[in-house]
Motif scaffolding. Structure first.
Motif, PDB file in Angstrom:
ATOM      1  N   LYS A  52      48.389 -25.503 -39.082  1.00 45.40           N
ATOM      2  CA  LYS A  52      47.017 -25.849 -39.457  1.00 45.40           C
ATOM      3  C   LYS A  52      46.482 -26.988 -38.598  1.00 45.40           C
ATOM      4  CE  LYS A  52      47.042 -24.025 -44.141  1.00 45.40           C
ATOM      5  NZ  LYS A  52      46.746 -24.258 -45.566  1.00 45.40           N
ATOM      6  N   ILE A  53      47.342 -27.932 -38.263  1.00 51.56           N
ATOM      7  CA  ILE A  53      46.935 -29.003 -37.344  1.00 51.56           C
ATOM      8  C   ILE A  53      46.595 -28.411 -35.987  1.00 51.56           C
ATOM      9  CG2 ILE A  53      47.765 -31.037 -36.096  1.00 51.56           C
ATOM     10  CD1 ILE A  53      49.451 -31.696 -38.620  1.00 51.56           C
ATOM     11  N   GLU A  54      47.464 -27.528 -35.497  1.00 49.58           N
ATOM     12  CA  GLU A  54      47.215 -26.877 -34.209  1.00 49.58           C
ATOM     13  C   GLU A  54      45.901 -26.100 -34.228  1.00 49.58           C
ATOM     14  OE1 GLU A  54      50.590 -24.434 -33.455  1.00 49.58           O
ATOM     15  OE2 GLU A  54      51.794 -26.058 -32.607  1.00 49.58           O
ATOM     16  N   GLN A  55      45.637 -25.416 -35.334  1.00 47.78           N
ATOM     17  CA  GLN A  55      44.409 -24.616 -35.434  1.00 47.78           C
ATOM     18  C   GLN A  55      43.165 -25.485 -35.314  1.00 47.78           C
ATOM     19  OE1 GLN A  55      44.193 -22.258 -39.000  1.00 47.78           O
ATOM     20  NE2 GLN A  55      42.114 -21.553 -38.592  1.00 47.78           N
ATOM     21  N   ILE A  56      43.161 -26.617 -36.006  1.00 45.15           N
ATOM     22  CA  ILE A  56      42.009 -27.525 -35.919  1.00 45.15           C
ATOM     23  C   ILE A  56      41.857 -28.047 -34.504  1.00 45.15           C
ATOM     24  CG2 ILE A  56      41.157 -29.795 -36.650  1.00 45.15           C
ATOM     25  CD1 ILE A  56      42.394 -29.198 -39.420  1.00 45.15           C
ATOM     26  N   VAL A  57      42.971 -28.423 -33.885  1.00 45.82           N
ATOM     27  CA  VAL A  57      42.930 -28.935 -32.512  1.00 45.82           C
ATOM     28  C   VAL A  57      42.398 -27.864 -31.568  1.00 45.82           C
ATOM     29  CG1 VAL A  57      44.348 -29.723 -30.575  1.00 45.82           C
ATOM     30  CG2 VAL A  57      44.740 -30.660 -32.859  1.00 45.82           C
ATOM     31  N   ARG A  58      42.893 -26.645 -31.708  1.00 49.14           N
ATOM     32  CA  ARG A  58      42.439 -25.548 -30.834  1.00 49.14           C
ATOM     33  C   ARG A  58      40.945 -25.283 -31.001  1.00 49.14           C
ATOM     34  NH1 ARG A  58      47.757 -23.159 -31.320  1.00 49.14           N
ATOM     35  NH2 ARG A  58      48.560 -22.835 -29.196  1.00 49.14           N
ATOM     36  N   GLU A  59      40.493 -25.257 -32.240  1.00 54.68           N
ATOM     37  CA  GLU A  59      39.077 -24.962 -32.502  1.00 54.68           C
ATOM     38  C   GLU A  59      38.177 -25.999 -31.819  1.00 54.68           C
ATOM     39  OE1 GLU A  59      38.690 -24.891 -36.709  1.00 54.68           O
ATOM     40  OE2 GLU A  59      39.517 -22.860 -36.936  1.00 54.68           O
ATOM     41  N   GLU A  60      38.512 -27.264 -31.989  1.00 53.86           N
ATOM     42  CA  GLU A  60      37.651 -28.313 -31.433  1.00 53.86           C
ATOM     43  C   GLU A  60      37.791 -28.430 -29.920  1.00 53.86           C
ATOM     44  OE1 GLU A  60      35.221 -29.672 -32.932  1.00 53.86           O
ATOM     45  OE2 GLU A  60      35.757 -28.674 -34.806  1.00 53.86           O
ATOM     46  N   MET A  61      38.993 -28.184 -29.393  1.00 55.32           N
ATOM     47  CA  MET A  61      39.161 -28.195 -27.940  1.00 55.32           C
ATOM     48  C   MET A  61      38.357 -27.055 -27.319  1.00 55.32           C
ATOM     49  SD  MET A  61      40.946 -30.809 -27.042  1.00 55.32           S
ATOM     50  CE  MET A  61      41.244 -30.375 -25.329  1.00 55.32           C
ATOM     51  N   THR A  62      38.391 -25.889 -27.940  1.00 59.77           N
ATOM     52  CA  THR A  62      37.599 -24.757 -27.440  1.00 59.77           C
ATOM     53  C   THR A  62      36.108 -25.061 -27.528  1.00 59.77           C
ATOM     54  OG1 THR A  62      39.316 -23.202 -28.096  1.00 59.77           O
ATOM     55  CG2 THR A  62      37.114 -22.304 -27.760  1.00 59.77           C
ATOM     56  N   ASN A  63      35.681 -25.677 -28.635  1.00 58.47           N
ATOM     57  CA  ASN A  63      34.269 -26.059 -28.788  1.00 58.47           C
ATOM     58  C   ASN A  63      33.827 -27.055 -27.723  1.00 58.47           C
ATOM     59  OD1 ASN A  63      34.021 -24.423 -31.028  1.00 58.47           O
ATOM     60  ND2 ASN A  63      34.334 -26.077 -32.512  1.00 58.47           N
ATOM     61  N   SER A  64      34.766 -27.854 -27.227  1.00 62.48           N
ATOM     62  CA  SER A  64      34.434 -28.862 -26.199  1.00 62.48           C
ATOM     63  C   SER A  64      34.294 -28.234 -24.813  1.00 62.48           C
ATOM     64  CB  SER A  64      35.517 -29.949 -26.153  1.00 62.48           C
ATOM     65  OG  SER A  64      36.687 -29.488 -25.489  1.00 62.48           O
ATOM     66  N   LYS A 179      34.516 -37.787 -28.255  1.00 60.29           N
ATOM     67  CA  LYS A 179      33.822 -37.215 -29.418  1.00 60.29           C
ATOM     68  C   LYS A 179      34.640 -36.091 -30.055  1.00 60.29           C
ATOM     69  CE  LYS A 179      29.141 -38.263 -27.729  1.00 60.29           C
ATOM     70  NZ  LYS A 179      27.861 -37.674 -27.237  1.00 60.29           N
ATOM     71  N   THR A 180      35.288 -35.290 -29.207  1.00 65.13           N
ATOM     72  CA  THR A 180      36.107 -34.187 -29.714  1.00 65.13           C
ATOM     73  C   THR A 180      37.254 -34.708 -30.574  1.00 65.13           C
ATOM     74  OG1 THR A 180      35.556 -32.789 -27.818  1.00 65.13           O
ATOM     75  CG2 THR A 180      37.566 -32.232 -29.034  1.00 65.13           C
ATOM     76  N   TYR A 181      37.917 -35.762 -30.105  1.00 58.62           N
ATOM     77  CA  TYR A 181      39.022 -36.336 -30.874  1.00 58.62           C
ATOM     78  C   TYR A 181      38.528 -36.870 -32.213  1.00 58.62           C
ATOM     79  CZ  TYR A 181      42.782 -36.053 -27.419  1.00 58.62           C
ATOM     80  OH  TYR A 181      43.754 -35.592 -26.586  1.00 58.62           O
ATOM     81  N   SER A 182      37.384 -37.499 -32.200  1.00 57.65           N
ATOM     82  CA  SER A 182      36.825 -38.015 -33.456  1.00 57.65           C
ATOM     83  C   SER A 182      36.559 -36.873 -34.432  1.00 57.65           C
ATOM     84  CB  SER A 182      35.528 -38.786 -33.174  1.00 57.65           C
ATOM     85  OG  SER A 182      35.784 -39.913 -32.344  1.00 57.65           O
ATOM     86  N   LYS A 183      36.051 -35.745 -33.923  1.00 59.98           N
ATOM     87  CA  LYS A 183      35.812 -34.577 -34.781  1.00 59.98           C
ATOM     88  C   LYS A 183      37.120 -34.031 -35.347  1.00 59.98           C
ATOM     89  CE  LYS A 183      31.634 -32.950 -32.388  1.00 59.98           C
ATOM     90  NZ  LYS A 183      31.088 -31.895 -31.499  1.00 59.98           N
ATOM     91  N   ILE A 184      38.150 -33.988 -34.500  1.00 61.46           N
ATOM     92  CA  ILE A 184      39.447 -33.453 -34.929  1.00 61.46           C
ATOM     93  C   ILE A 184      40.004 -34.258 -36.098  1.00 61.46           C
ATOM     94  CG2 ILE A 184      41.890 -33.295 -34.236  1.00 61.46           C
ATOM     95  CD1 ILE A 184      40.845 -32.396 -31.439  1.00 61.46           C
TER      96      ILE A 184
END
Length: 575
Positions: A52-64, A179-184
């Motif tokens: 689940k941690i990986e999923q959140i990271v992947r989603e926001e990295m892709t969004n970036s 900003k991406t890290y803050s969102k994560i």
């Protein structure tokens, strides 16, 4: 998911080798199992959190706009020779040879490999900007692995690398990642702080660390409660605490001070404030087989900041002086060292506050003796170097003078760096600009400790019963606990609610083990599922089920079965 079809294995006793709460709870809840020092198996319940941690990271990295790749764990040592980090990185870099006697390393990070990809794949400014990332196992041969997943030797990290045409655009990529890290971390419901930080072994121009705030953290954050200012203690600028140097009022005097080897003991012995004492620290730096000795002076109540000291010209490759060197240069044992009448010349580095002190006390370079009433330019020459070399303390004025430092412990879970051309030059990663001229790629790198987040989240979210997972990274969002599984009515309602939650894409587990209620509740509280639904025959007589929210263990909510669907969705949305 039914519990009888899953693997849950908790423990009642706290393992003796565990030092902090996350390590204890991860083992007791069955999330991890130790294989060797600093190396752990991640068990099913822990793997669900990890994914689940990986999923959140992947989603926001892709969004970036970042693009995922996968780089190998094993790296050719020649790449590290090209970057000149093969020796700089030290013994944490695990080196080995294959059957053909070729040198390899287990990756602790991937700057070299990504630079090799860039020099072979990027050739024109038209391909830029470009950011690659991967989520991969890392290995750092820690001298003392401890704290479970907070300082293990093998761990999982997300690392990303940006490539740009110039510094201006590289800084834009850096700020996108900030900003991406803050969102994560917000998405994980973690209480975190972003701080200015030292670049350390990765290098580069500047960096920011992201810390989960927790009292068990290894790092100290210096921040202002009334602004956005925050910095790692290593980087926080310590102000001079004395506006100017006062005129001398006392005469220098040599006095006996038996067995007073610390500033605390000296203050007590002389009945003076510790702020009138000077602490002496001796460093040695070797260059071309020549040893240079530095005497660093800080106020008695302060501590040395080694990162700041390392930035002083000549001290960058330092070590603490040996007992023999101290005897040779100061003619006395540690505890009585001072800047007056050294046996051999040394470079004296005074902290900014020390440089403005007057009538102070320092070691006399004689065993069991100190000088009192010491003053610069009268009893000893001015310092060779005046610099900020100490750690800030609670209540120190901020560098801008508008407020005071507060200190908070934190666990580093993310770190971003602006690298510039540090790696692209060494590994010849270049591109052709609009004029057809060759330039080196401007780089940034960005890391998040995936397995470290698991432990940090527990350090921040726990109580006497066990873990309290934020819903977004919990192994399950809901657990259904039937009280008397063999009771047909209890079983049917439990299955009905289970299917309803599954239909709403809620991550739910049904405990069908027919376990005694007390044992069942204690186990799920230990594991830390955010919402527990208790279904028992007594409540069912009144068409009710009981809801327990993990972060509020002393409260319960009774809801009617007929409105369970709407009520449960509402409760879960508010978690």
């Amino acid at each position: 998911m039914y519990t009888t079809k899953y693997h849950i294995h908790t423990a009642k006793e706290t393992p003796s080798e565990t030092e902090i709460i996350s390590h204890q709870l991860m083992i007791k809840s069955g999330m991890i199992r130790k294989l060797a020092g600093g190396i752990y198996n991640i068990m099913p319940i822990g793997l669900r959190v990890l994914r689940k941690i990986e999923q959140i990271v992947r989603e926001e990295m892709t969004n970036s706009g970042a693009i995922e790749i996968l780089m190998p764990i094993v790296q050719p040592a020649e790449l590290w020779q090209e970057s000149r980090r093969i020796e700089e990185y030290g013994p944490e870099l695990l080196r080995f040879k294959d059957r053909h006697n070729r040198n390899f390393v287990l990756q602790p990070t991937s700057e070299e490999v990504i630079s090799d990809i860039a020099r072979n794949e990027i050739y024109s400014y038209k391909q830029l900007p470009l950011t690659f990332y991967h989520i991969q196992t890392k290995f750092r041969d820690e001298v003392r692995p401890r704290f479970g997943m907070l300082r293990s030797r093998e761990f999982i990290m997300k690392d990303a690398y940006s490539f740009d045409v110039d510094e201006e655009n590289a800084l834009k990529s850096y700020h996108v990642m900030f900003k991406t890290y803050s969102k994560i971390f917000r998405k994980m419901s973690l209480n975190f702080c972003a701080v200015s930080a030292d670049t350390g072994s990765i290098g580069g121009t500047y960096s920011h660390e992201f810390h989960v705030l927790a009292e068990t953290g290894e790092d100290t954050i210096a921040y202002d409660k009334n602004s956005d200012y925050a910095a790692n203690l290593e980087l926080a600028a310590a102000p001079c605490l004395l506006d100017k140097r006062l005129c001398a009022e006392k005469k220098i005097t040599l006095i006996p001070t038996p067995e007073t080897t610390t500033c605390e003991k000296l203050s007590e012995f002389l009945q003076i404030p510790i702020t009138k004492t000077i602490k002496s620290i001796v460093l040695a730096s070797e260059s071309d087989n020549v040893i240079n000795i530095f005497l660093l002076l800080i106020r008695g109540d302060h501590s040395l900041n080694e990162v700041k000291a390392k930035k002083i010209l000549g001290i960058d490759n330092y070590r603490f002086a040996t007992s023999n060197e101290i005897e040779e240069y100061f003619n006395c044992p540690p505890g009585y060292i001072g800047p007056i009448n050294t046996a051999k010349p040394v470079c004296v580095v005074a902290d900014t506050t020390v440089a403005n002190m007057s009538d102070f006390v320092c070691g006399a370079n004689q065993k069991n003796a100190h000088y009192i009433g010491v003053n610069w330019s009268i009893n000893l020459k001015e310092p060779d170097i005046i610099a900020d070399i100490r750690n800030v303390v609670e209540g120190d004025p901020l560098p801008n003078g508008n407020g005071y430092f507060s200190l908070q412990k934190g666990i580093e879970v993310g770190h971003i760096f602006f690298l510039g051309t540090k790696y692209s030059q060494d590994l010849r990663a270049s591109f052709l600009n609009k004029s057809g001229e060759k330039e080196y790629l401007q780089m940034g790198c960005y890391g998040i400790g995936i397995t470290r987040i698991m432990a940090a989240a527990i350090e921040q979210n726990n109580d006497a019963l066990g873990i309290i997972w934020p819903k977004s990274i919990a192994p399950f969002e809901v657990v259904i606990c039937p009280i008397g599984w063999k009771n047909d009515n209890v079983k049917n309602i439990a299955i009905q609610i289970y299917n309803m939650l599954k239909a709403h894409n809620i991550d739910v587990i049904l405990d069908d083990r027919n376990t005694r209620p007390g044992i069942m509740f204690a186990e799920w509280d230990l594991i830390g599922i955010p919402c527990r639904i208790n279904i028992g025959p007594k409540d069912l007589e009144h068409n009710l089920i009981e809801i327990k929210i993990r972060k509020s263990p002393n409260e319960s909510i009774k809801i009617p079965i007929e409105s369970a669907s709407q009520e449960l969705i509402k409760i879960l949305n508010n978690l």
